[in-house]
Write a protein that holds these residues in place. Structure first.
Motif, PDB file in Angstrom:
ATOM      1  N   GLY A   1       4.778   7.091   1.800  1.00  0.00           N
ATOM      2  CA  GLY A   1       5.526   5.867   2.052  1.00  0.00           C
ATOM      3  C   GLY A   1       4.878   4.641   1.453  1.00  0.00           C
ATOM      4  N   LEU A   2       5.605   3.540   1.548  1.00  0.00           N
ATOM      5  CA  LEU A   2       5.177   2.254   1.000  1.00  0.00           C
ATOM      6  C   LEU A   2       5.237   1.219   2.113  1.00  0.00           C
ATOM      7  CD1 LEU A   2       4.437   0.796  -1.689  1.00  0.00           C
ATOM      8  CD2 LEU A   2       6.856   0.199  -1.852  1.00  0.00           C
ATOM      9  N   VAL A   3       4.116   0.531   2.342  1.00  0.00           N
ATOM     10  CA  VAL A   3       4.055  -0.521   3.349  1.00  0.00           C
ATOM     11  C   VAL A   3       3.728  -1.826   2.640  1.00  0.00           C
ATOM     12  CG1 VAL A   3       2.833  -1.378   5.385  1.00  0.00           C
ATOM     13  CG2 VAL A   3       3.326   1.058   5.166  1.00  0.00           C
ATOM     14  N   ALA A   4       4.652  -2.796   2.729  1.00  0.00           N
ATOM     15  CA  ALA A   4       4.437  -4.117   2.133  1.00  0.00           C
ATOM     16  C   ALA A   4       3.549  -4.930   3.061  1.00  0.00           C
ATOM     17  CB  ALA A   4       5.773  -4.820   1.909  1.00  0.00           C
ATOM     18  N   ASN A   5       2.502  -5.510   2.491  1.00  0.00           N
ATOM     19  CA  ASN A   5       1.587  -6.326   3.279  1.00  0.00           C
ATOM     20  C   ASN A   5       2.210  -7.682   3.557  1.00  0.00           C
ATOM     21  OD1 ASN A   5      -0.414  -4.313   3.079  1.00  0.00           O
ATOM     22  ND2 ASN A   5      -1.011  -5.084   1.077  1.00  0.00           N
ATOM     23  N   GLY A   6       1.577  -8.449   4.440  1.00  0.00           N
ATOM     24  CA  GLY A   6       2.052  -9.787   4.753  1.00  0.00           C
ATOM     25  C   GLY A   6       2.020 -10.698   3.548  1.00  0.00           C
ATOM     26  N   GLY A   7       1.403 -10.256   2.467  1.00  0.00           N
ATOM     27  CA  GLY A   7       1.358 -11.051   1.247  1.00  0.00           C
ATOM     28  C   GLY A   7       0.112 -11.899   1.180  1.00  0.00           C
ATOM     29  N   ASN A   8      -0.098 -12.509   0.064  1.00  0.00           N
ATOM     30  CA  ASN A   8      -1.261 -13.357  -0.145  1.00  0.00           C
ATOM     31  C   ASN A   8      -0.985 -14.796   0.257  1.00  0.00           C
ATOM     32  OD1 ASN A   8      -2.675 -11.190  -1.128  1.00  0.00           O
ATOM     33  ND2 ASN A   8      -2.086 -11.563  -3.235  1.00  0.00           N
ATOM     34  N   GLY A   9       0.215 -15.051   0.784  1.00  0.00           N
ATOM     35  CA  GLY A   9       0.577 -16.400   1.163  1.00  0.00           C
ATOM     36  C   GLY A   9      -0.320 -16.962   2.248  1.00  0.00           C
TER      37      GLY A   9
ATOM     38  N   ASP B   1       0.846  -1.192   0.000  1.00  0.00           N
ATOM     39  CA  ASP B   1       0.000   0.000   0.000  1.00  0.00           C
ATOM     40  C   ASP B   1       0.876   1.235   0.000  1.00  0.00           C
ATOM     41  OD1 ASP B   1      -2.497  -1.324   0.161  1.00  0.00           O
ATOM     42  OD2 ASP B   1      -2.205  -1.612   2.309  1.00  0.00           O
ATOM     43  N   MET B   2       0.586   2.143  -0.925  1.00  0.00           N
ATOM     44  CA  MET B   2       1.234   3.445  -0.965  1.00  0.00           C
ATOM     45  C   MET B   2       0.350   4.384  -0.157  1.00  0.00           C
ATOM     46  SD  MET B   2       3.876   4.752  -2.423  1.00  0.00           S
ATOM     47  CE  MET B   2       4.599   6.266  -2.943  1.00  0.00           C
ATOM     48  N   GLN B   3       0.932   5.108   0.790  1.00  0.00           N
ATOM     49  CA  GLN B   3       0.172   5.994   1.649  1.00  0.00           C
ATOM     50  C   GLN B   3       0.823   7.368   1.672  1.00  0.00           C
ATOM     51  OE1 GLN B   3       0.566   3.755   5.267  1.00  0.00           O
ATOM     52  NE2 GLN B   3      -1.193   2.460   4.808  1.00  0.00           N
ATOM     53  N   SER B   4       0.007   8.411   1.631  1.00  0.00           N
ATOM     54  CA  SER B   4       0.496   9.779   1.694  1.00  0.00           C
ATOM     55  C   SER B   4      -0.412  10.592   2.602  1.00  0.00           C
ATOM     56  CB  SER B   4       0.514  10.414   0.303  1.00  0.00           C
ATOM     57  OG  SER B   4       1.355   9.685  -0.557  1.00  0.00           O
ATOM     58  N   GLY B   5       0.163  11.551   3.320  1.00  0.00           N
ATOM     59  CA  GLY B   5      -0.655  12.319   4.234  1.00  0.00           C
ATOM     60  C   GLY B   5      -0.163  13.734   4.473  1.00  0.00           C
ATOM     61  N   PHE B   6      -1.040  14.510   5.075  1.00  0.00           N
ATOM     62  CA  PHE B   6      -0.799  15.915   5.413  1.00  0.00           C
ATOM     63  C   PHE B   6      -1.387  16.144   6.802  1.00  0.00           C
ATOM     64  CE2 PHE B   6      -2.544  20.210   5.666  1.00  0.00           C
ATOM     65  CZ  PHE B   6      -1.455  20.990   5.321  1.00  0.00           C
TER      66      PHE B   6
END
Length: 190
Positions: free
Chosen positions: A63-71, A45-50
């Motif tokens: 920023g970029l947060v990698a998820n736990g994956g589809n595994g 997920d790409m996230q941006s804020g103010f």
């Protein structure tokens, strides 16, 4: 120079509004925050804020947060637990006692969400991001962000109540809180 840096992070933050998969608006008695997010290939997920507070401090982040994956698949859905880790770039101007300090950093951290399998409209979510001295720039010496919230509602419009602390250690001035305390908000997903 400071305004050029803020403009660059601002453009990175709000250019993503066009592609938003979610929009989050929240506020406390002392601060208001607007965030957008969108999925990248379903695995991150790409996230941006103010964020703006009552001391006229302004913080922008992306920023970029990698998820736990589809595994995890069905097992992950059955347990209700999901999470991931990532990195975000943060920049802003911290105002205190009439003086302004330019701060920026690269923070690492993660987030965890537990959706109750027996009541999927309810979830508990927590996050923590930090930047040490080596990845803090300008007047910043360190950054910490902690948050915990309770979410409720259907998947496409969640209401939430939470608690957060966002602090910068300023060189020569010590710790400065950008926001600390309870907040409320709503998140729409598309």
């Amino acid at each position: 120079m400071v305004s050029c840096r803020l403009l660059a992070v601002f453009l990175m933050t709000f250019s993503s509004v066009v592609f938003a998969g979610s929009v989050n608006v929240n506020m406390s008695n002392h601060a208001a925050q607007f965030e957008v997010g969108y999925s990248v290939n379903g695995n991150a997920d790409m996230q941006s804020g103010f964020l703006y507070n009552d001391q006229s401090s302004v913080i922008v982040d992306t920023g970029l947060v990698a998820n736990g994956g589809n595994g995890g698949g069905d097992q992950e859905a059955a347990s209700g637990l999901s999470g991931g880790g990532g990195v975000k770039a943060i920049a802003g101007t911290i105002k205190q006692s009439g003086a302004g300090n330019f701060v920026s950093c690269i923070a690492i951290g993660g987030q965890v969400t537990y959706s109750f399998p027996e009541a999927p409209a309810f979830a508990v979510s927590g996050e923590y991001f930090t930047a040490l001295k080596i990845t803090s720039f300008g007047d910043a010496d360190r950054f910490n962000q902690f948050g915990l919230r309770i979410e409720m509602g259907p998947p496409h419009a969640k209401f939430f109540l939470g608690y957060r602390e966002i602090t910068f250690d300023i060189i020569g001035a010590g710790g400065v809180s950008v926001d600390k305390g309870g907040y409320t908000g709503i998140m729409f997903s598309f």
